[in-house]
Design a protein around this motif. Sequence first.
Motif, mmCIF file in Angstrom:
data_model
loop_
_atom_site.group_PDB
_atom_site.id
_atom_site.type_symbol
_atom_site.label_atom_id
_atom_site.label_comp_id
_atom_site.label_asym_id
_atom_site.label_seq_id
_atom_site.Cartn_x
_atom_site.Cartn_y
_atom_site.Cartn_z
ATOM 1 N N LEU A 153 0.822 -1.212 0.000
ATOM 2 C CA LEU A 153 0.000 0.000 0.000
ATOM 3 C C LEU A 153 0.859 1.267 0.000
ATOM 4 O O LEU A 153 0.566 2.215 -0.714
ATOM 5 C CB LEU A 153 -0.942 0.015 1.204
ATOM 6 C CG LEU A 153 -2.030 -1.067 1.253
ATOM 7 C CD1 LEU A 153 -2.903 -0.889 2.495
ATOM 8 C CD2 LEU A 153 -2.909 -1.051 0.005
ATOM 9 N N SER A 154 1.913 1.287 0.794
ATOM 10 C CA SER A 154 2.689 2.526 0.921
ATOM 11 C C SER A 154 3.476 2.818 -0.350
ATOM 12 O O SER A 154 3.603 3.980 -0.759
ATOM 13 C CB SER A 154 3.625 2.464 2.131
ATOM 14 O OG SER A 154 4.595 1.438 1.977
ATOM 15 N N THR A 155 3.992 1.786 -1.013
ATOM 16 C CA THR A 155 4.756 2.027 -2.239
ATOM 17 C C THR A 155 3.821 2.428 -3.373
ATOM 18 O O THR A 155 4.140 3.329 -4.176
ATOM 19 C CB THR A 155 5.578 0.772 -2.617
ATOM 20 O OG1 THR A 155 6.289 0.313 -1.465
ATOM 21 C CG2 THR A 155 6.555 1.084 -3.728
ATOM 22 N N GLN A 156 2.664 1.782 -3.424
ATOM 23 C CA GLN A 156 1.641 2.175 -4.405
ATOM 24 C C GLN A 156 1.253 3.644 -4.181
ATOM 25 O O GLN A 156 1.179 4.430 -5.123
ATOM 26 C CB GLN A 156 0.426 1.270 -4.169
ATOM 27 C CG GLN A 156 -0.253 0.774 -5.417
ATOM 28 C CD GLN A 156 -1.368 -0.239 -5.127
ATOM 29 O OE1 GLN A 156 -1.221 -1.114 -4.281
ATOM 30 N NE2 GLN A 156 -2.473 -0.122 -5.825
ATOM 31 N N LYS A 157 1.012 4.000 -2.935
ATOM 32 C CA LYS A 157 0.632 5.385 -2.607
ATOM 33 C C LYS A 157 1.738 6.361 -3.002
ATOM 34 O O LYS A 157 1.465 7.412 -3.599
ATOM 35 C CB LYS A 157 0.352 5.484 -1.102
ATOM 36 C CG LYS A 157 -0.127 6.843 -0.612
ATOM 37 C CD LYS A 157 -1.544 7.112 -1.050
ATOM 38 C CE LYS A 157 -2.182 8.285 -0.321
ATOM 39 N NZ LYS A 157 -1.659 9.585 -0.749
ATOM 40 N N ALA A 158 2.977 6.000 -2.713
ATOM 41 C CA ALA A 158 4.102 6.869 -3.048
ATOM 42 C C ALA A 158 4.158 7.108 -4.558
ATOM 43 O O ALA A 158 4.339 8.247 -5.019
ATOM 44 C CB ALA A 158 5.407 6.245 -2.558
ATOM 45 N N ALA A 159 3.997 6.050 -5.322
ATOM 46 C CA ALA A 159 4.063 6.170 -6.781
ATOM 47 C C ALA A 159 2.891 6.993 -7.311
ATOM 48 O O ALA A 159 3.057 7.821 -8.213
ATOM 49 C CB ALA A 159 4.075 4.771 -7.415
ATOM 50 N N MET A 160 1.714 6.801 -6.749
ATOM 51 C CA MET A 160 0.550 7.585 -7.184
ATOM 52 C C MET A 160 0.722 9.050 -6.788
ATOM 53 O O MET A 160 0.332 9.943 -7.545
ATOM 54 C CB MET A 160 -0.732 7.005 -6.590
ATOM 55 C CG MET A 160 -1.020 5.585 -7.082
ATOM 56 S SD MET A 160 -2.662 4.891 -6.625
ATOM 57 C CE MET A 160 -2.661 5.111 -4.861
ATOM 58 N N ASN A 161 1.292 9.310 -5.622
ATOM 59 C CA ASN A 161 1.581 10.700 -5.239
ATOM 60 C C ASN A 161 2.446 11.392 -6.293
ATOM 61 O O ASN A 161 2.327 12.600 -6.497
ATOM 62 C CB ASN A 161 2.318 10.745 -3.891
ATOM 63 C CG ASN A 161 1.404 10.507 -2.700
ATOM 64 O OD1 ASN A 161 0.190 10.404 -2.857
ATOM 65 N ND2 ASN A 161 1.986 10.409 -1.509
ATOM 66 N N LEU A 162 3.306 10.608 -6.944
ATOM 67 C CA LEU A 162 4.195 11.159 -7.970
ATOM 68 C C LEU A 162 3.577 11.093 -9.369
ATOM 69 O O LEU A 162 4.255 11.351 -10.358
ATOM 70 C CB LEU A 162 5.536 10.410 -7.951
ATOM 71 C CG LEU A 162 6.417 10.704 -6.722
ATOM 72 C CD1 LEU A 162 7.484 9.631 -6.561
ATOM 73 C CD2 LEU A 162 7.054 12.093 -6.836
ATOM 74 N N GLY A 163 2.306 10.718 -9.448
ATOM 75 C CA GLY A 163 1.620 10.738 -10.733
ATOM 76 C C GLY A 163 1.842 9.525 -11.606
ATOM 77 O O GLY A 163 1.490 9.529 -12.793
ATOM 78 N N MET A 164 2.425 8.480 -11.034
ATOM 79 C CA MET A 164 2.726 7.283 -11.831
ATOM 80 C C MET A 164 1.530 6.351 -11.953
ATOM 81 O O MET A 164 0.621 6.364 -11.136
ATOM 82 C CB MET A 164 3.860 6.482 -11.173
ATOM 83 C CG MET A 164 5.166 7.196 -11.086
ATOM 84 S SD MET A 164 6.480 6.065 -10.494
ATOM 85 C CE MET A 164 6.906 5.207 -12.046
ATOM 86 N N ASN A 165 1.609 5.482 -12.953
ATOM 87 C CA ASN A 165 0.747 4.320 -13.030
ATOM 88 C C ASN A 165 1.404 3.173 -12.274
ATOM 89 O O ASN A 165 2.625 3.041 -12.289
ATOM 90 C CB ASN A 165 0.540 3.895 -14.487
ATOM 91 C CG ASN A 165 -0.255 4.921 -15.267
ATOM 92 O OD1 ASN A 165 -1.214 5.488 -14.765
ATOM 93 N ND2 ASN A 165 0.157 5.167 -16.507
ATOM 94 N N VAL A 166 0.581 2.355 -11.628
ATOM 95 C CA VAL A 166 1.100 1.254 -10.813
ATOM 96 C C VAL A 166 0.463 -0.061 -11.253
ATOM 97 O O VAL A 166 -0.752 -0.123 -11.445
ATOM 98 C CB VAL A 166 0.775 1.470 -9.319
ATOM 99 C CG1 VAL A 166 1.399 0.360 -8.471
ATOM 100 C CG2 VAL A 166 1.238 2.829 -8.846
ATOM 101 N N MET A 167 1.297 -1.080 -11.415
ATOM 102 C CA MET A 167 0.772 -2.433 -11.635
ATOM 103 C C MET A 167 1.384 -3.344 -10.577
ATOM 104 O O MET A 167 2.586 -3.285 -10.329
ATOM 105 C CB MET A 167 1.124 -2.933 -13.037
ATOM 106 C CG MET A 167 0.515 -2.066 -14.147
ATOM 107 S SD MET A 167 0.555 -2.840 -15.792
ATOM 108 C CE MET A 167 2.309 -2.730 -16.202
#
Lengths: 315, 315, 315
Positions: free
Chosen positions: A52-66
């Motif tokens: 959850l935290s890494t997904q959140k970090a990446a989304m905070n930076l505007g990234m797409n996450v898989m």
Amino acid sequence: MKRFLKVEDIGDLNAAVKEALSLKQNPYAHQHLGKNKTIVLIFFNSSLRTRLSTQKAAMNLGMNVMVLDINKDGWKLESELGVVMDGDKPEHIREAVPVIGQYCDIIGVRSFAQFENKEDDYSEKILNQFIELSGKPVISLESATRHPLQSFADLITIEEHKTKARPKVVLTWAPHPRALPQAVPNSFVEWMKNADVEFVVTHPKGYELAPEFMEGVTVEYDQKKAFEGADFIYAKNWASYTEYGQILSKDTSWTVDEAHMAWTNNAKFMHCLPVRRNMIVTDGVIESPNSIVIQEAANRVFSAQTVIKRMLESI
Amino acid sequence: MKRFLKVEDIGDLNAAVKEALSLKQNPYAHQHLGKNKTIVLIFFNSSLRTRLSTQKAAMNLGMNVMVLDINKDGWKLESELGVVMDGDKPEHIREAVPVIGQYCDIIGVRSFAQFENKEDDYSEKILNQFIELSGKPVISLESATRHPLQSFADLITIEEHKTKARPKVVLTWAPHPRALPQAVPNSFVEWMKNADVEFVVTHPKGYELAPEFMEGVTVEYDQKKAFEGADFIYAKNWASYTEYGQILSKDTSWTVDEAHMAWTNNAKFMHCLPVRRNMIVTDGVIESPNSIVIQEAANRVFSAQTVIKRMLESI
Amino acid sequence: MKRFLKVEDIGDLNAAVKEALSLKQNPYAHQHLGKNKTIVLIFFNSSLRTRLSTQKAAMNLGMNVMVLDINKDGWKLESELGVVMDGDKPEHIREAVPVIGQYCDIIGVRSFAQFENKEDDYSEKILNQFIELSGKPVISLESATRHPLQSFADLITIEEHKTKARPKVVLTWAPHPRALPQAVPNSFVEWMKNADVEFVVTHPKGYELAPEFMEGVTVEYDQKKAFEGADFIYAKNWASYTEYGQILSKDTSWTVDEAHMAWTNNAKFMHCLPVRRNMIVTDGVIESPNSIVIQEAANRVFSAQTVIKRMLESI
């Protein structure tokens, strides 16, 4: 920044903590960096906080996450060369990893110690094949020997809660019903050695960590002496390194309770979570005002975000 | 709006339905509300409709979504205090929930009745710990005793399909091979009592729902009498409340077939899905033009979107 | 474009490849098409490449993506009419599919051959129910008889690597420990028949593919003769069609090794992956410079993106 596996990869720790705290103030300020960039998070082992935290970090930076759970969503992977693959592993890591690299800009990988063979675990076979073969920056989401996103979050948390320039930080072993890897304590040692703290490790005899991590680190086998004057108590279980993967003790006199905390300088209590209550730490201590385990977990977003941001800047 | 667990939480039902229908017309009009906001959907039990429709609702509002399957992606959670955690549960809910709260702005939780202990189920232990400990607004994605997003979608669907100001709505028990929770019928009763409908519940003796839900509600044990003049037939199985969790009957004379529907005022057929065909309802009835189960499922997006929108507005 | 199940659905192959290569140059140029559009990817079978590459393709186009593992995240689905559903399948596909259709704009479905019944598999029961019932455009993510996103990516890869106008392409059977579906070879045959290549299929007797695919295609039972002059070797295992789903041979003389590749015109080696090393192909061949399996996997993004883009344009 091409990889984040150990403390050396982050460079100057003060600068890194400062950057993380700045991201904590303005988490959405860098979304241009992540636009049309994709991170793939690969889990060979299960995860709650890290996922959850890494997904959140990446989304905070505007990234797409898989997110991909290998061994579950995908396939078991062969990692040896020369094997006639007629068994239960339908794919070789030497295909799977470069393929995943084609579908993303950054890869995060979680792959725990297996405790079958010390040399295999400590050579970081899985993680190193991701580095060698993916062609993309790689973040450890906890490997066989280290958990650097956790240690970085721990350091941020200590920086936020310290009340003196050079606090005393104690890593204490505590009992647990299962054999746990050394990744978290190894990593914590590595980061504390490089931080501006007075650092002591305490554990029963037989629980010595790997020499390559412990060089120059103070070990105090008397838990009470170690706790005296401590500003931060960092509890963690690990299985033996010398008798590799074995449980040598479940001695609950090492459980961190109110009496243990009374030995300290009103120390804050830390743990990476998940934690076994009344094995590692009592209900009373973990629910006390001095427990900062939730704040510590919250900082997992910002250790991850700092690392991902630096990788995005270097792409 | 800080929680959505029961009908009281939504306030005026007419206003809520109106808002939902407005969102159905313009689903993407409020994306500024969800920008840089994250919802975590926690599933202790599996899901198709709730998972997809709630995710869709949150994305319609511009949110980021993270889905976590506890017991599968994550860990089994201990929920009692004072337990020495040396068994199969590596984490306490009193750490897991506040940690999840650190990684998001809204939490959705699905946690079904376990049928081990009526008091445990009806005290909503899991859901209440999310409310107490997460520090974030909490949406029930179906709890032990209620499924409010479903009931809200049901009400929207009745509003769309009714042909008179005050339609007659009948909740009928129907047979099923497994013991099912009372969450959907409890919740439907709660919403219909507060809606502008004539409401009747029909079931075999022994299937009486919990008194706290049924106060003031008409029960008609004769299914045929109940169906007469009905504008909406809402079928659902549930296990006994008094003989808690037991299956007292699999009497297929309660299965809703064409003959049953002929007793009604050309009623629409509703069910929350998934539905066991030829147990709950015949192929013929569920495939007939009067079946509105798909439209009902479609409205799950807009009940969820209304609730999430109100929560975003109150953050 | 309302469906993508077979080669006919894509129309002119040269135009399709040209469009895919253009998307590969500018993957983010069409994000307006996907804004507020959602694709649901349904997996009845596990996936690595298809899951990640299709998700990536949809995100490149600005779409929202939801992934659902049926049989795992969701429920087992009944597909027959008239069944009294009192067993282990709690939902009928005739409800599940139209409901999913309510929550998205495009549906992708993976559903492999079951090898229980040739007629069932070759009638594409699952896929056809998605087409009939969902009300939305449907993309095959590999069905019982075809894997068109793979074949399209294969064609793009051949176009990129060919050194003559009309290369010789050879599909060769190779041994494998498990019974594998015919979807990939069927599909590859279908696409190669329609492409500007010289096409030969080679396999041991008994491994003849279904007549409806093989009409007009050259079969050469002598693997060496087939390989002579080949520019591309496409290796794949499949179970027998005539003795449906049976393994008739594990003859490793069919394994593609350096000696086999020496028979060719310095051919490129292709495989859809995952591949069993030293069963299908030796370590040496798959790691050689002539192996283009990773580039082939990378093109999965652009075959998917072309298809999704055309569907978005037609919504």
